[in-house]
Design an enzyme around this catalytic site. Structure first.
Site, short mmCIF file in Angstrom:
data_model
loop_
_atom_site.label_atom_id
_atom_site.label_comp_id
_atom_site.label_asym_id
_atom_site.label_seq_id
_atom_site.Cartn_x
_atom_site.Cartn_y
_atom_site.Cartn_z
N LYS A 32 -5.45 20.00 18.92
CA LYS A 32 -4.30 20.07 17.58
C LYS A 32 -3.37 21.43 18.68
O LYS A 32 -4.43 21.49 19.13
CB LYS A 32 -4.60 21.78 16.26
CG LYS A 32 -5.98 22.41 16.18
CD LYS A 32 -6.71 22.96 15.03
CE LYS A 32 -7.07 24.55 15.34
NZ LYS A 32 -6.31 25.09 16.35
N ASP B 64 -12.78 25.06 17.52
CA ASP B 64 -12.15 25.24 18.60
C ASP B 64 -12.78 26.27 19.40
O ASP B 64 -12.51 26.66 20.69
CB ASP B 64 -10.69 26.65 18.53
CG ASP B 64 -9.47 25.89 17.93
OD1 ASP B 64 -9.68 24.51 17.52
OD2 ASP B 64 -8.95 26.62 18.15
N CYS C 74 -6.99 31.10 14.88
CA CYS C 74 -6.72 29.80 14.61
C CYS C 74 -7.93 29.00 12.93
O CYS C 74 -7.83 28.75 12.42
CB CYS C 74 -7.71 28.72 15.80
SG CYS C 74 -6.11 29.01 16.68
#
Ligand code: TIU
Length: 220
Positions: A129, A24, A162
């Protein structure tokens, strides 16, 4: 078996079964006006690790090892965004709302893109995701089987959200996991320190930690 000097002890790996997963590293978490900033966070901590993440990515590419990128994002119709996630917290604007870089955390919007400096190369796996973990509702399990990965090195943001969620998912799926300490960051330094400590506690209960230099030395 090759080794990376790591905590709490050396991380054994086979180069041919090792992959890097970069979590990310998107404009939405690193730039003012993005999702991270909408939650009230100071995004400068994320920007600061970009050169280190780049060095790690370059090292894996130079060693001929796979680099996998993830992006937290949702479908434009929000059909993969549970109300429980959209309604969380008290943000200035919510996921799916229009911000200065387009709709927050929506696939295809400018703000959702991976930072230019860390952009995937053609052929590298990119996982979109909808959750904090990269295994939930994605092809990651199949992709890792397809490339024959057994050991995973993690970088990216945020350490305790995450990155840690994905490491825990990977750990339960039988992967040996290591996080590069200086190639991950949190908006909260104390959360980063705690996440790294709990990952490697109890004899690497979730995984190992090492510096980017140690990882690069191990895979060179
Ligand atoms: N990528 C990721 O960690 N998503 C988050 O929402 N992190 C926060 O720390 N908010």
């Amino acid at each position: 078996m090759a080794e990376i000097a790591a905590q709490p002890f050396a991380f054994g790996f086979k180069p041919e079964t090792t992959a890097l997963i970069v979590i990310d590293m998107q404009r939405d978490f690193a730039e003012p006006g993005g999702f991270g900033a909408s939650l009230g966070n100071d995004v400068s901590r994320v920007v600061a690790i970009v050169p280190t993440v780049k060095r790690l990515i370059d090292g894996f590419r130079a060693a001929g090892l796979p680099v996998i990128h993830t992006m937290e994002c949702h479908r434009p119709d929000l059909s993969d965004l549970p109300p429980a996630k959209r309604d969380r917290g008290n943000p200035s604007i919510r996921i799916g709302d229009m911000g200065p870089m387009g709709r927050l955390l929506i696939a295809g919007e400018p703000g959702t893109a991976i930072l230019d400096e860390l952009a995937p190369l053609p052929g590298e796996i990119v996982i979109e995701k909808p959750g904090k973990g990269a295994f939930y509702a994605t092809s990651l399990s199949n992709d890792l089987k397809w490339i024959g990965a057994r050991q995973l090195v993690f970088a990216g943001v945020t350490t305790e959200v995450c990155v840690q969620t994905t490491m825990r998912e990977a750990n339960d799926r039988g992967y040996e996991c290591l996080v590069a300490e200086d190639a991950t960051e949190s908006y909260f330094p104390e959360f980063k320190a705690a996440a790294l400590a709990m990952i490697r506690a109890q004899g690497a209960i979730v995984g190992w930690t090492a510096t980017t230099d140690q990882v690069l030395e191990g895979i060179a």
